[in-house]
Write a protein that holds these residues in place. Structure first.
Motif, PDB file in Angstrom:
ATOM      1  N   ASN A 149      44.342  36.331  10.749  1.00  0.00           N
ATOM      2  CA  ASN A 149      44.836  36.485  12.125  1.00  0.00           C
ATOM      3  C   ASN A 149      45.596  37.801  12.288  1.00  0.00           C
ATOM      4  O   ASN A 149      45.428  38.504  13.283  1.00  0.00           O
ATOM      5  CB  ASN A 149      45.729  35.309  12.508  1.00  0.00           C
ATOM      6  CG  ASN A 149      44.963  34.014  12.628  1.00  0.00           C
ATOM      7  OD1 ASN A 149      43.762  33.995  12.848  1.00  0.00           O
ATOM      8  ND2 ASN A 149      45.659  32.908  12.451  1.00  0.00           N
ATOM      9  N   GLU A 184      56.115  39.331  19.457  1.00  0.00           N
ATOM     10  CA  GLU A 184      55.867  38.265  20.437  1.00  0.00           C
ATOM     11  C   GLU A 184      55.528  36.947  19.742  1.00  0.00           C
ATOM     12  O   GLU A 184      55.963  35.883  20.183  1.00  0.00           O
ATOM     13  CB  GLU A 184      54.744  38.664  21.407  1.00  0.00           C
ATOM     14  CG  GLU A 184      55.184  39.650  22.454  1.00  0.00           C
ATOM     15  CD  GLU A 184      56.298  39.110  23.341  1.00  0.00           C
ATOM     16  OE1 GLU A 184      56.203  37.955  23.816  1.00  0.00           O
ATOM     17  OE2 GLU A 184      57.275  39.853  23.552  1.00  0.00           O
ATOM     18  N   SER A 185      54.757  37.015  18.658  1.00  0.00           N
ATOM     19  CA  SER A 185      54.441  35.780  17.930  1.00  0.00           C
ATOM     20  C   SER A 185      55.702  35.221  17.275  1.00  0.00           C
ATOM     21  O   SER A 185      55.896  34.010  17.237  1.00  0.00           O
ATOM     22  CB  SER A 185      53.327  35.997  16.906  1.00  0.00           C
ATOM     23  OG  SER A 185      53.777  36.702  15.785  1.00  0.00           O
ATOM     24  N   SER A 232      57.613  33.411  19.979  1.00  0.00           N
ATOM     25  CA  SER A 232      57.049  32.102  20.321  1.00  0.00           C
ATOM     26  C   SER A 232      57.334  31.065  19.238  1.00  0.00           C
ATOM     27  O   SER A 232      57.361  29.867  19.516  1.00  0.00           O
ATOM     28  CB  SER A 232      55.551  32.201  20.596  1.00  0.00           C
ATOM     29  OG  SER A 232      54.833  32.480  19.408  1.00  0.00           O
ATOM     30  N   ASP A 233      57.582  31.518  18.000  1.00  0.00           N
ATOM     31  CA  ASP A 233      57.933  30.614  16.897  1.00  0.00           C
ATOM     32  C   ASP A 233      59.439  30.402  16.778  1.00  0.00           C
ATOM     33  O   ASP A 233      59.897  29.754  15.840  1.00  0.00           O
ATOM     34  CB  ASP A 233      57.417  31.160  15.560  1.00  0.00           C
ATOM     35  CG  ASP A 233      55.906  31.157  15.456  1.00  0.00           C
ATOM     36  OD1 ASP A 233      55.258  30.335  16.127  1.00  0.00           O
ATOM     37  OD2 ASP A 233      55.371  31.989  14.692  1.00  0.00           O
TER      38      ASP A 233
END
Length: 189
Positions: free
Chosen positions: A61, A90-91, A94-95
């Motif tokens: 990913n 950003e990931s 979100s986590d």
């Protein structure tokens, strides 16, 4: 519907990030996914094989996102680097700013498991190799000073990012990530 293996990997990725390898129990993973024990062992030899597969999925990913950024020729090379780290950030957001799975597992397992140490080191090296493509291009275009070893700079960039990712996890905030990228890219000129 996701396959059984994919559901296990997705849940495992989140659980490894939240709890670490040592605290991840197969029973808890199976309870979380509602998947029977036999199905887990159909897809994975053991917990280590499972976690190594999760790492491969995570890295695939990361590579997809990084390759898209490296190949975004409409952006100047250093903007592509900044864009990649912005997407990663950003990931993390979100986590809940839990940081980088590779960094967390590397800290936890590198002294205990040679397969994990080699796998995680290779992950970081492959990211640096891709970032070096942009740094090479930026150097050719005069955006960064000549005579620098861009592969070495890319390795250092990954190292600095991982430190900033740890700090963002501790603070549950992006400020360390932002400051690191800004400082690093400005120092290349």
């Amino acid at each position: 519907m996701h396959s059984t293996k994919q559901r296990l990997i997705e849940a495992g990725l989140r659980m490894l990030l939240e709890q670490g390898y040592g605290s991840l129990g197969i029973k808890e993973l199976l309870d979380e996914t509602g998947i029977p024990k036999g199905s887990f062992y159909h897809h994975f030899r053991d917990k280590e094989d499972f976690a190594l597969t999760v790492i491969d999925t995570y890295l695939a990913n990361v590579h997809t996102v990084l390759d898209q950024c490296v190949e975004a020729k409409e952006l100047p090379p250093l903007d592509r680097v900044r864009h990649f780290f912005g997407l990663v950030q950003e990931s993390y957001k979100s986590d809940g700013y839990l940081g980088c799975l590779m960094g967390a597992l590397g800290q936890e397992l590198s002294g205990m498991s040679e397969p994990f140490r080699r796998k995680i080191d290779a992950c970081f090296s492959s990211i640096a190799e891709r970032l070096a493509i942009c740094l090479d291009e930026a150097q050719r275009e005069g955006d960064i000073r000549g005579g620098c070893d861009t592969q070495q700079m890319a390795e250092l960039l990954v190292d600095c990012w991982e430190g900033a990712a740890l700090r963002s996890r501790l603070k549950r905030s992006p400020e360390s990530l932002d400051a690191m990228v800004d400082y690093f890219l400005a120092s290349l000129k």
